[in-house]
Design a protein around this motif. Structure first.
Motif, mmCIF file in Angstrom:
data_model
loop_
_atom_site.group_PDB
_atom_site.id
_atom_site.type_symbol
_atom_site.label_atom_id
_atom_site.label_comp_id
_atom_site.label_asym_id
_atom_site.label_seq_id
_atom_site.Cartn_x
_atom_site.Cartn_y
_atom_site.Cartn_z
ATOM 1 N N UNK A 113 86.566 4.054 58.660
ATOM 2 C CA UNK A 113 87.174 5.197 59.344
ATOM 3 C C UNK A 113 87.801 4.819 60.681
ATOM 4 N N UNK A 114 87.558 3.586 61.152
ATOM 5 C CA UNK A 114 88.157 3.141 62.407
ATOM 6 C C UNK A 114 87.131 2.958 63.501
ATOM 7 N N UNK A 115 87.334 1.966 64.354
ATOM 8 C CA UNK A 115 86.335 1.625 65.368
ATOM 9 C C UNK A 115 86.154 2.724 66.412
ATOM 10 N N UNK A 116 87.144 3.598 66.567
ATOM 11 C CA UNK A 116 87.031 4.665 67.564
ATOM 12 C C UNK A 116 86.402 5.943 66.989
ATOM 13 N N UNK A 117 86.132 5.961 65.686
ATOM 14 C CA UNK A 117 85.612 7.164 65.046
ATOM 15 C C UNK A 117 84.311 7.671 65.652
ATOM 16 N N UNK A 118 83.337 6.808 65.969
ATOM 17 C CA UNK A 118 82.090 7.333 66.554
ATOM 18 C C UNK A 118 82.305 8.172 67.815
#
Length: 231
Positions: A113-118
């Motif tokens: 989902x992408x490293x910035x998702x969290x």
């Protein structure tokens, strides 16, 4: 009966994780699947021999739908003499708040989902007891570590696990943690861990016309800069 709330973005692997969890638990597990319009997960649960009920919120807020029905879900699980009951809900707006104080909570999130998702996911990640990261086998070790670091930044107290819904990796450890979940007979007088998304406006009651004269109730406006145009 022990209760767990499981939430996460759509297609993050929640159903696969729960199915693998059921294989590792010492006891009978049932699932209540909360969704909006449709789901194919009921068939997957039934094929795995897991008792399941499905509820669709339709045009109703999924969080409100969850709270309106979760107590009845507990009664359903008790009537069927389940050892474990899992509520599964997809955090469609990433602001969903399906976790309850005192009830073991799990957030499932995937590496793709992408490293910035969290940082973009709200209470369902920030207030979870356990964060299960899926699809880690598809990315590099470095990407997994960066993603896990992002999860830790969003939730510094959660237990973080990597799981694979295909191979079952991580399911045993999740089952070990789930065995410590609290026994429940009712959820009356319990509290959500965070407030639901606020929604009480004219569009909630069926208004479809666009324009400020049709906007009433709880509204939130953006602030735009009104500078001159540049040619």
């Amino acid at each position: 009966m022990k209760l767990l709330t499981v939430a996460g973005p759509p297609s993050s692997g929640k159903t696969a994780v729960i199915t693998r969890l059921a294989e590792c638990l010492d006891g009978r597990l049932g699932v209540i699947k909360f969704d909006c319009l449709t789901t194919f997960d009921k068939t997957r649960y039934e094929e795995a021999g897991i008792l399941v009920e499905v509820g669709f919120s339709g045009k109703f807020c999924p969080d409100h739908f969850f709270v309106n029905n979760v107590e009845d879900g507990v009664k359903w699980g008790l009537q069927r003499k389940l050892d474990y009951l899992v509520t599964e809900s997809a955090g469609l707006c990433n602001r969903c708040s399906p976790h309850i104080v005192g009830i073991m909570s799990v957030c499932v999130i995937d590496c793709l989902s992408g490293v910035h998702t969290p940082r973009k996911i709200g209470p369902m990640l920030k207030f979870a007891d356990i964060v299960v990261i899926t699809k880690g086998d598809i990315v590099s070790q470095a990407e997994r570590e960066v993603f896990a670091w992002g999860v830790r930044q969003a939730n510094g107290s959660a237990q973080i696990l990597f799981a694979n819904g295909i191979t079952g990796q991580g399911a045993f450890m999740l089952a070990k943690l789930a065995s410590g979940a609290r026994h429940v007979t009712t959820l009356n007088d319990t509290r959500l861990r965070f407030s639901m998304p606020a929604a009480a406006c004219s569009y909630c009651t069926g208004e479809m016309r666009v324009g400020e004269s049709f906007q009433m109730g709880m509204m939130r406006k953006m602030s735009f800069e009104h500078g001159g145009s540049h040619d």
